[in-house]
Design a protein around this motif. Structure first.
Motif, PDB file in Angstrom:
ATOM      1  N   GLU A 202     -20.131  -8.983  42.342  1.00 45.69           N
ATOM      2  CA  GLU A 202     -19.785  -7.295  41.983  1.00 45.69           C
ATOM      3  C   GLU A 202     -20.119  -6.927  40.780  1.00 45.69           C
ATOM      4  O   GLU A 202     -20.530  -5.880  40.440  1.00 45.69           O
ATOM      5  CB  GLU A 202     -18.174  -7.228  42.343  1.00 45.69           C
ATOM      6  N   ALA A 203     -19.754  -7.673  39.581  1.00 45.29           N
ATOM      7  CA  ALA A 203     -20.039  -7.516  38.540  1.00 45.29           C
ATOM      8  C   ALA A 203     -21.646  -7.334  38.200  1.00 45.29           C
ATOM      9  O   ALA A 203     -22.063  -6.438  37.564  1.00 45.29           O
ATOM     10  CB  ALA A 203     -19.383  -8.371  37.437  1.00 45.29           C
ATOM     11  N   GLN A 204     -22.354  -8.196  38.714  1.00 47.63           N
ATOM     12  CA  GLN A 204     -23.917  -8.171  38.729  1.00 47.63           C
ATOM     13  C   GLN A 204     -24.403  -6.851  39.121  1.00 47.63           C
ATOM     14  O   GLN A 204     -25.484  -6.421  38.887  1.00 47.63           O
ATOM     15  CB  GLN A 204     -24.390  -9.384  39.402  1.00 47.63           C
ATOM     16  N   LEU A 205     -23.744  -6.577  40.414  1.00 47.62           N
ATOM     17  CA  LEU A 205     -24.328  -5.136  41.235  1.00 47.62           C
ATOM     18  C   LEU A 205     -23.643  -3.818  40.591  1.00 47.62           C
ATOM     19  O   LEU A 205     -24.258  -2.863  41.163  1.00 47.62           O
ATOM     20  CB  LEU A 205     -24.164  -5.342  42.457  1.00 47.62           C
ATOM     21  N   GLY A 206     -22.365  -4.064  39.847  1.00 53.70           N
ATOM     22  CA  GLY A 206     -21.756  -2.909  39.803  1.00 53.70           C
ATOM     23  C   GLY A 206     -20.963  -2.024  40.781  1.00 53.70           C
ATOM     24  O   GLY A 206     -20.941  -0.863  41.155  1.00 53.70           O
ATOM     25  N   LEU A 207     -20.703  -3.118  41.778  1.00 57.15           N
ATOM     26  CA  LEU A 207     -19.936  -2.549  43.196  1.00 57.15           C
ATOM     27  C   LEU A 207     -18.666  -3.507  43.563  1.00 57.15           C
ATOM     28  O   LEU A 207     -18.819  -4.498  42.966  1.00 57.15           O
ATOM     29  CB  LEU A 207     -20.923  -2.497  44.418  1.00 57.15           C
ATOM     30  N   ASN A 208     -18.116  -2.807  44.429  1.00 57.85           N
ATOM     31  CA  ASN A 208     -16.762  -3.515  44.914  1.00 57.85           C
ATOM     32  C   ASN A 208     -16.989  -3.600  46.264  1.00 57.85           C
ATOM     33  O   ASN A 208     -17.084  -3.078  47.210  1.00 57.85           O
ATOM     34  CB  ASN A 208     -15.393  -2.658  44.781  1.00 57.85           C
ATOM     35  N   LEU A 209     -17.266  -5.130  46.577  1.00 60.70           N
ATOM     36  CA  LEU A 209     -17.949  -5.659  47.718  1.00 60.70           C
ATOM     37  C   LEU A 209     -16.598  -5.480  48.891  1.00 60.70           C
ATOM     38  O   LEU A 209     -17.026  -5.336  50.364  1.00 60.70           O
ATOM     39  CB  LEU A 209     -18.303  -6.880  47.952  1.00 60.70           C
ATOM     40  N   GLY A 210     -15.720  -5.349  48.389  1.00 62.58           N
ATOM     41  CA  GLY A 210     -14.500  -5.116  49.354  1.00 62.58           C
ATOM     42  C   GLY A 210     -14.311  -3.477  49.676  1.00 62.58           C
ATOM     43  O   GLY A 210     -13.267  -3.516  50.905  1.00 62.58           O
ATOM     44  N   GLU A 211     -14.932  -2.622  49.142  1.00 64.51           N
ATOM     45  CA  GLU A 211     -14.442  -1.047  49.709  1.00 64.51           C
ATOM     46  C   GLU A 211     -15.713  -0.988  50.742  1.00 64.51           C
ATOM     47  O   GLU A 211     -16.646  -1.776  50.860  1.00 64.51           O
ATOM     48  CB  GLU A 211     -15.102  -0.227  48.503  1.00 64.51           C
ATOM     49  N   GLU A 212     -15.195   0.095  51.584  1.00 65.95           N
ATOM     50  CA  GLU A 212     -15.961   0.627  52.815  1.00 65.95           C
ATOM     51  C   GLU A 212     -17.112   1.386  52.279  1.00 65.95           C
ATOM     52  O   GLU A 212     -17.251   1.784  51.071  1.00 65.95           O
ATOM     53  CB  GLU A 212     -15.148   1.487  53.512  1.00 65.95           C
ATOM     54  N   GLU A 213     -18.352   1.110  53.010  1.00 70.98           N
ATOM     55  CA  GLU A 213     -19.534   1.561  52.577  1.00 70.98           C
ATOM     56  C   GLU A 213     -19.586   3.179  52.664  1.00 70.98           C
ATOM     57  O   GLU A 213     -18.720   3.709  53.448  1.00 70.98           O
ATOM     58  CB  GLU A 213     -20.811   1.222  53.453  1.00 70.98           C
ATOM     59  N   LYS A 214     -20.262   3.886  51.797  1.00 70.12           N
ATOM     60  CA  LYS A 214     -20.429   5.445  51.974  1.00 70.12           C
ATOM     61  C   LYS A 214     -20.995   5.597  53.357  1.00 70.12           C
ATOM     62  O   LYS A 214     -21.692   5.165  54.108  1.00 70.12           O
ATOM     63  CB  LYS A 214     -21.505   5.855  50.943  1.00 70.12           C
ATOM     64  N   THR A 215     -20.556   6.729  54.039  1.00 74.15           N
ATOM     65  CA  THR A 215     -20.821   7.241  55.123  1.00 74.15           C
ATOM     66  C   THR A 215     -21.910   8.551  55.030  1.00 74.15           C
ATOM     67  O   THR A 215     -21.606   9.256  53.913  1.00 74.15           O
ATOM     68  CB  THR A 215     -19.992   7.676  55.995  1.00 74.15           C
TER      69      THR A 215
END
Length: 215
Positions: A202-215
């Motif tokens: 997550e830190a590498q990508l700058g994203l929270n993998l536990g969050e739902e994707e944008k729609t």
């Protein structure tokens, strides 16, 4: 060696026979190391003659190369099985893939012993070096494809060079934690390595993998 410790060599066709010899080779490497995995020992383990082994593999190095490729490919396929998540978005799929690489059956002392035995010889054995290279690139390509899906879903444009760097970094994260898990699994809490791996990705990508994707 007792009869019960021998593998039953099944007469089910060329592909199945070849795989039986590979499995017997892995058994011998696990028990005796690479030096002890002689053609004679492998033949005895498989319950066949050395001549039959040479029918399927020109030499011992070819058999060892196939055995190492089997180990690496099996670990990748076991992790990829976690991607079969109906309705899951790219982020959840990437998180599941990372977690699968950092828990059983991929984290396993026997698998690690086999991998370590082969990798220790790869620098001086062209056949094993090639098998390692192909296995590494195959796994890295899988990671790169997953990262590309995640970033695309976020509307983030990532070029080939960026995806490559992410894949190299994530592969290194997984490898390091996998080695520690195989060597000393008892000092980690259940799921701890997977949680650390996902957080680091997550830190590498700058994203929270536990969050739902944008729609």
């Amino acid at each position: 060696m007792t009869v019960s410790s021998r593998r039953k060599f099944r007469r089910e066709g060329e592909g199945r026979r070849r795989q039986d010899l590979i499995e017997a080779t892995l058994d011998c490497v696990a028990e005796k190391g690479l030096q002890g995995a002689t053609v004679r020992a492998i033949a005895l383990r498989a319950g066949v003659t050395g001549g039959l082994i040479r029918h399927y593999f020109p030499g011992k190095e070819d058999l060892l190369q196939a055995a190492y490729a089997t180990i690496v490919g099996r670990m990748t396929e076991q992790a990829k099985a976690a991607l079969a998540m109906e309705g899951a978005g790219p982020r959840r799929r990437l998180a599941a893939f990372v977690a699968a690489n950092l828990g059983p059956p991929v984290v396993d002392t026997r698998v690690f012993s086999l991998w370590a035995g082969f990798i220790g010889r790869a620098h001086s054995d062209p056949a094993l070096s090639l098998a390692h290279r192909e296995g590494y690139l195959g796994f890295r390509n899988e990671v790169e494809a997953l990262v590309a899906e995640v970033l695309e879903a976020e509307g983030r444009v990532a070029g080939k060079a960026e995806l490559r760097r992410h894949a190299i970094a994530i592969n290194g994260i997984i490898d390091g934690l996998w080695i520690e898990g195989c060597l000393a699994s008892d000092i980690f809490e259940p799921g701890e390595l997977a949680d650390i791996g996902i957080a680091t990705v997550e830190a590498q990508l700058g994203l929270n993998l536990g969050e739902e994707e944008k729609t």
